[in-house]
Motif scaffolding. Structure first.
Motif, short mmCIF file in Angstrom:
data_model
loop_
_atom_site.label_atom_id
_atom_site.label_comp_id
_atom_site.label_asym_id
_atom_site.label_seq_id
_atom_site.Cartn_x
_atom_site.Cartn_y
_atom_site.Cartn_z
N CYS A 161 0.76 -1.10 -0.12
CA CYS A 161 0.11 0.08 0.03
C CYS A 161 0.80 1.24 -0.15
O CYS A 161 1.63 1.35 0.95
CB CYS A 161 -1.06 -0.13 1.21
N PRO A 162 0.85 2.24 -0.95
CA PRO A 162 1.87 3.03 -1.19
C PRO A 162 1.62 4.44 -0.33
O PRO A 162 0.37 4.58 0.18
CB PRO A 162 1.60 3.65 -2.73
N HIS A 163 2.73 4.98 0.22
CA HIS A 163 2.58 6.52 0.87
C HIS A 163 1.83 5.94 2.22
O HIS A 163 1.23 6.73 2.55
CB HIS A 163 2.09 7.43 0.19
N SER A 189 0.71 -5.26 3.12
CA SER A 189 0.96 -5.88 1.64
C SER A 189 0.24 -6.72 1.14
O SER A 189 -0.42 -7.61 1.98
CB SER A 189 2.62 -6.24 1.81
N LEU A 190 0.38 -7.33 -0.05
CA LEU A 190 -0.68 -8.23 -0.75
C LEU A 190 0.47 -9.04 -1.39
O LEU A 190 1.06 -8.71 -2.32
CB LEU A 190 -1.55 -7.75 -1.49
N GLU A 191 0.51 -10.36 -1.13
CA GLU A 191 1.45 -11.47 -1.82
C GLU A 191 0.84 -12.17 -2.97
O GLU A 191 -0.52 -12.60 -2.77
CB GLU A 191 1.99 -12.18 -0.90
N THR A 221 -4.96 3.33 -4.06
CA THR A 221 -5.54 2.12 -5.14
C THR A 221 -4.43 1.98 -5.94
O THR A 221 -3.63 2.98 -6.48
CB THR A 221 -6.71 2.92 -5.87
N LEU A 222 -3.93 0.72 -6.32
CA LEU A 222 -3.15 0.52 -7.34
C LEU A 222 -3.66 -0.21 -8.49
O LEU A 222 -4.55 -1.22 -8.18
CB LEU A 222 -1.82 -0.44 -6.71
N GLU A 223 -3.23 -0.12 -9.53
CA GLU A 223 -3.60 -0.72 -10.80
C GLU A 223 -2.76 -1.82 -11.34
O GLU A 223 -1.61 -1.35 -11.34
CB GLU A 223 -4.09 0.05 -11.89
N LEU A 224 -2.87 -3.19 -10.88
CA LEU A 224 -2.03 -4.10 -11.37
C LEU A 224 -2.26 -4.38 -12.86
O LEU A 224 -3.30 -5.10 -13.07
CB LEU A 224 -2.10 -5.42 -10.65
N THR A 225 -1.33 -4.35 -13.65
CA THR A 225 -1.41 -4.73 -15.12
C THR A 225 -0.46 -5.82 -15.18
O THR A 225 0.77 -5.70 -14.71
CB THR A 225 -1.11 -3.65 -16.02
#
Length: 552
Positions: A161-163, A189-191, A221-225
């Motif tokens: 999770c950023p910042h 975090s997410l593994e 929010t993170l976008e995982l591509t």
């Protein structure tokens, strides 16, 4: 007295000029302008800004400054009017050393913030921190607050999770959601141990914090591509191909390569003949190449380059046409070889040589399988005799390994050794055998007689029996004398006959065990005309004198 805006601006300018001064313990510099950071937050959520100073590019412990009498003030700069506002410590926007908290942040809080520390003599300003407050949208995230992360299918990755450094003490309360719906994990975090296509999407981490009896959220929010794993381009067809053609026919042969999961411009496919590139098709060309084609399949992008023979001619036959795959790091070549249908491209001399090798191999196999029969026929036809002039009286010494108790030797073994064997070898094939029990004069010293008679023989026939393996024997001296002649003096050749199967040979003398391993045995077969007698004759000396009373 309330400080006027122009005085605050002047204080800010003066503070920047005083960064070179030395305090009681520190030589303090502000961060360069390009190191300013931006914090994104949703409207109505909690936000935190941290005052950071550095000493020769190393962060300074702000709590240490506080113990040395420094105080902190926060300012907000207005980029349009150029006015710098001093932020009073209130309820919604509260300063708590060294943080500035928003409970909650609103759209109007968007702007540039900086801190200033003061010890009664000097003001030192920290770097700019930009706060960007996003209006509430219908979804749980906004494109403007997204963080991106790339991954490769099949690999592992870890989403953090950023910042969230300011909230590390509350990390256990953080929850993760995928595409705003499914709660997938908790923690900072997410593994992912092995990424699949289904793992792509938007991942939102939400932290809920209580303040003055109210709950406030902090959202990222993170976008995982995901991308397909890299596939090394390779040539699929041709490799080394012989193709039959008919003169005059039109023929198209495709060169096919796997380029990867995406079409790559650095993957080049072409045809060559005699180290020169074949040109694109024109009406007058006798051989040419068609344009490149691409096909998308499940395992990647396939590239094809057709080679066209408008009419197959004599000049095309028995020639190599090469398909060449060029990549940024490699080069692969495959070839086709055209030959007229029904005609072999192999030279006649090569065909004859191959045929001769095959015939010789077959003859070698036949000779190995029928070597006994062939050898016996050769003896009969040539009248070969290896006994002439060797001064030997007997062709073989017959030794039946027997026990002290003669009853242990079965009637069958005695019948074989003393009747059947002499009847066939002596009466039918003209051999002369020495059988101690039959030919030695009674009363002669046994040890001397054994040595005397063995020396007069060309072969030593040892008849093995199961009883010899299990008991003690009176024929031990006779056996050891014969084995000495075989293994040490090499004056006589052995023939081992096995009447019955022997399962355990470990009780035999070591010299006899060695002989069994090196020479093998002739196994008894029923009947006078069996392969047993042919094999026995093959091992016996060749004699021209034969007595035939029937078929062999």
């Amino acid at each position: 007295m309330v400080m006027m805006p122009w005085m605050i601006f002047l204080l800010f300018t003066t503070a920047e000029m005083r960064n070179k001064y030395i305090t009681e313990r520190y030589e303090i510099n502000i961060f360069p302008p390009f190191q300013s950071t931006t914090v994104f937050v949703h409207d109505g959520e909690h936000a935190r800004l941290r005052c950071q100073l550095c000493n020769e590019s190393s962060p300074i412990d702000m709590n240490d400054l506080q113990t040395h009498g420094f105080t902190i003030s926060w300012f907000k700069g207005n980029s349009k009017s150029g006015v710098v506002e001093l932020l009073d410590n209130g309820t919604r926007i509260a300063a708590q050393w060294p943080l500035l908290g928003f409970w909650p942040a609103s759209v109007k809080d968007t702007g540039r913030y900086f801190c200033s520390v003061f010890n009664g003599t000097h003001n030192i300003s920290g770097p700019n921190v930009s706060l960007y407050v996003i209006p509430i949208s219908e979804g749980c995230y906004s494109k403007e607050t997204e963080y991106t992360r790339n991954g490769c299918i099949g690999s592992s990755t870890r989403l953090v999770c950023p910042h969230m450094e300011e909230f590390k003490d509350n990390a256990k309360d953080l929850k993760w959601y995928k595409n705003c719906q499914e709660e997938v994990a908790t923690g900072l975090s997410l593994e992912f141990h092995s990424l699949g296509k289904e793992n792509a999407g938007h991942y939102t981490c939400v932290l809920s914090i209580e303040h003055n009896g109210r709950q406030y959220n902090v959202t990222r929010t993170l976008e995982l591509t995901l991308t397909e794993p890299y596939i090394e381009p390779k040539l699929i067809y041709p490799h080394q191909e012989h193709i039959e053609v008919t003169l005059g026919e039109r023929r198209v042969i495709n060169c096919t390569a796997l380029a990867g999961h995406k079409s790559k411009q650095d993957v080049r496919l072409t045809w060559e003949f005699q180290q020169r590139k074949i040109t694109s098709c024109k009406p007058e060309a006798s051989v040419c190449k068609d344009p490149r084609r691409e096909t998308i399949r499940n395992d990647g992008v396939y590239v094809e380059r057709p080679l066209v023979f408008p009419k197959v001619k004599e000049e095309h036959l028995n020639q190599h046409f090469n398909c060449v795959l060029h990549t940024s790091v490699n080069k692969m070549i495959g070839s086709i070889f055209l030959q007229e249908k029904g005609k072999s491209a192999v030279p006649p001399s090569v065909g004859l040589l191959f045929s001769a090798i095959v015939v010789l191999f077959i003859l070698a196999c036949v000779c190995a399988y029928f070597k006994v029969q062939i050898a016996l026929c050769f003896r009969d036809l040539t009248g070969r005799d290896e006994t002439c002039g060797d001064n030997k009286e007997y062709d073989a010494y017959v030794l039946l390994l027997k026990n002290d108790d003669t009853l242990l030797n079965t009637h069958e073994e005695q019948e074989f050794a003393f009747k059947l064997l002499p009847a066939i070898l002596e009466e039918k094939f003209g051999y002369r055998l020495c059988i101690f029990e039959r030919d030695v004069v009674p009363g002669v010293a046994s040890a001397e007689s054994i040595i005397f008679y063995i020396n007069k023989c060309r072969r030593l026939i040892i008849i093995l029996s199961k009883e010899y393996v299990d008991d003690h024997f009176s024929s031990t001296y006779e056996l050891m004398t014969g084995l000495h002649q075989v293994l040490v003096e090499r004056k006589i050749k052995p023939i081992l006959i096995q009447l019955k199967p022997i399962n355990n040979t470990k009780s035999l003398p070591e010299s006899l065990q060695l002989l069994l391993k090196s020479k093998g045995t002739v196994k008894w077969g029923e009947g006078k005309h069996s392969y047993f007698w042919k094999k026995l004759r093959y091992l016996m000396p060749a004699k021209s004198r034969q007595v035939h009373t029937g078929n062999q």
